[in-house]
Design a protein around this motif. Structure first.
Motif, PDB file in Angstrom:
ATOM      1  N   PRO A  97       0.801  -1.228   0.000  1.00  0.00           N
ATOM      2  CA  PRO A  97       0.000   0.000   0.000  1.00  0.00           C
ATOM      3  C   PRO A  97       0.832   1.275   0.000  1.00  0.00           C
ATOM      4  N   GLU A  98       2.160   1.133  -0.089  1.00  0.00           N
ATOM      5  CA  GLU A  98       3.025   2.310  -0.114  1.00  0.00           C
ATOM      6  C   GLU A  98       4.045   2.146  -1.238  1.00  0.00           C
ATOM      7  N   VAL A  99       4.622   3.252  -1.683  1.00  0.00           N
ATOM      8  CA  VAL A  99       5.686   3.206  -2.685  1.00  0.00           C
ATOM      9  C   VAL A  99       6.906   2.530  -2.072  1.00  0.00           C
ATOM     10  N   ALA A 100       7.396   1.480  -2.731  1.00  0.00           N
ATOM     11  CA  ALA A 100       8.557   0.751  -2.215  1.00  0.00           C
ATOM     12  C   ALA A 100       9.842   1.418  -2.696  1.00  0.00           C
ATOM     13  N   SER A 101      10.864   1.373  -1.831  1.00  0.00           N
ATOM     14  CA  SER A 101      12.152   1.990  -2.173  1.00  0.00           C
ATOM     15  C   SER A 101      13.262   0.963  -2.332  1.00  0.00           C
TER      16      SER A 101
END
Ligand code: MG
Length: 308
Positions: free
Chosen positions: A269-273
């Protein structure tokens, strides 16, 4: 912390074994501004990771949860292990590659090229000969959010190889605008490097290049586009023992085979880095994604899992 089953997209049946249906996903830590740079430390069964924009380095274990390891942390970003099992860090603040020492101090490994300061080392990998390969985009000197604003002393952004035996630092690629994550293929015949310049430059790059490793593992040749990332960017990436590439993306983790065929995705659910293989059996993928550290059970180990 909540645990759940993995949310997948399957493009190829090979993905079923890599990330089985029902694989457990855990939300291990939260509250970061920009989580990055995870490394698994087998001696401690721990993950060391960065919150770049909070200028903190975190230390997570199943037993003790998440705690601060360094604050300030010299705007640390990517981490990896050297051949002795010690943690190496890319630091935007001091614009260097550093080593974390047992007494809590941090030692400079390299911070200059031909007398000029580096831009802001971002991510790094150690080859089997002990050489440190790292990227040096400008994200730590563009403004004060991930370091200190400054002019580049190099006039470009390069991929470097640092020979710890001779102390020689050499440019191995000047083909990229903003080189970022990097990882070797299992036999070290290829190096994958992401370029994330589109994050800051209109019309910039959002792809991974593959290179041949040549010249006795001291150089690169034959750059070619491995994959154009969509959505988002391939910030950090890792390779498994069968040569599949596991890369961060705007919607989670994308997994591609060595020919660049996408096998499937782990949706988050979040932008992965960034990500790293770890766990006692080497089959747990730790993922930094915007505010959080996650883990996903997977069916394969990473290339650099000598403890298993
Ligand atoms: Mg990065």
């Amino acid at each position: 912390m909540p645990a759940d089953s993995v949310n997948r997209v399957v493009f190829d049946e090979r993905f079923e074994r890599l990330v089985p249906a029902g694989a457990r996903v855990e939300w291990l830590a939260r509250g970061a501004i920009w989580a990055e740079g995870p490394v698994y430390v087998p001696d401690e069964d721990a993950v060391v990771w960065s919150d770049v924009r909070s200028d903190r380095v975190h230390h997570w274990t199943a037993a003790d949860g998440d705690r601060t390891l360094y604050a300030p942390g010299d705007f640390a970003n990517g981490h990896t292990l050297d051949r002795d099992g010690r943690v190496l860090a890319c630091e935007h603040g001091l614009r260097r590659v550093a080593r974390y020492e047992a007494d809590g101090s941090r030692t400079t490994i390299v911070d200059r090229y031909q007398g000029h300061r580096l831009n802001s080392p971002n991510d790094l990998v150690v080859a089997s000969d002990g050489a440190i390969w790292f990227t040096d985009p400008p994200y730590g000197i563009l403004d004060d959010t991930e370091g200190q604003q400054a002019e580049s002393e190099l006039g470009g952004c390069f991929v470097f190889r640092f020979d710890r035996g001779t102390g020689e630092l050499s440019v191995v690629s000047d083909e990229m605008e903003h080189p970022n994550g990097l990882a070797f293929s299992p036999d070290e015949s290829a190096l994958y490097v992401s370029d994330t310049s589109a994050a800051r430059v209109p019309g910039g790059n959002h792809h991974i290049l593959a290179f041949d490793v040549v010249d006795g593992s001291r150089g690169l040749a034959n750059p070619r586009t491995f994959v154009a990332m969509e959505p988002g960017f391939a910030d950090g990436l890792r390779v498994d023992v069968e040569g599949n590439v596991w890369t961060s993306a705007g919607d989670g983790i994308h997994v591609l085979d060595a020919d660049g065929v996408e096998l499937g995705r782990i949706l988050l659910p979040e932008v992965a880095s960034n990500c790293v293989f770890g766990g006692r059996d080497g089959r747990r993928l730790f993922v930094t994604a915007t505010s959080s550290l996650w883990s996903v059970e997977v069916g394969i180990r990473g290339v650099a899992t000598p403890w298993v």
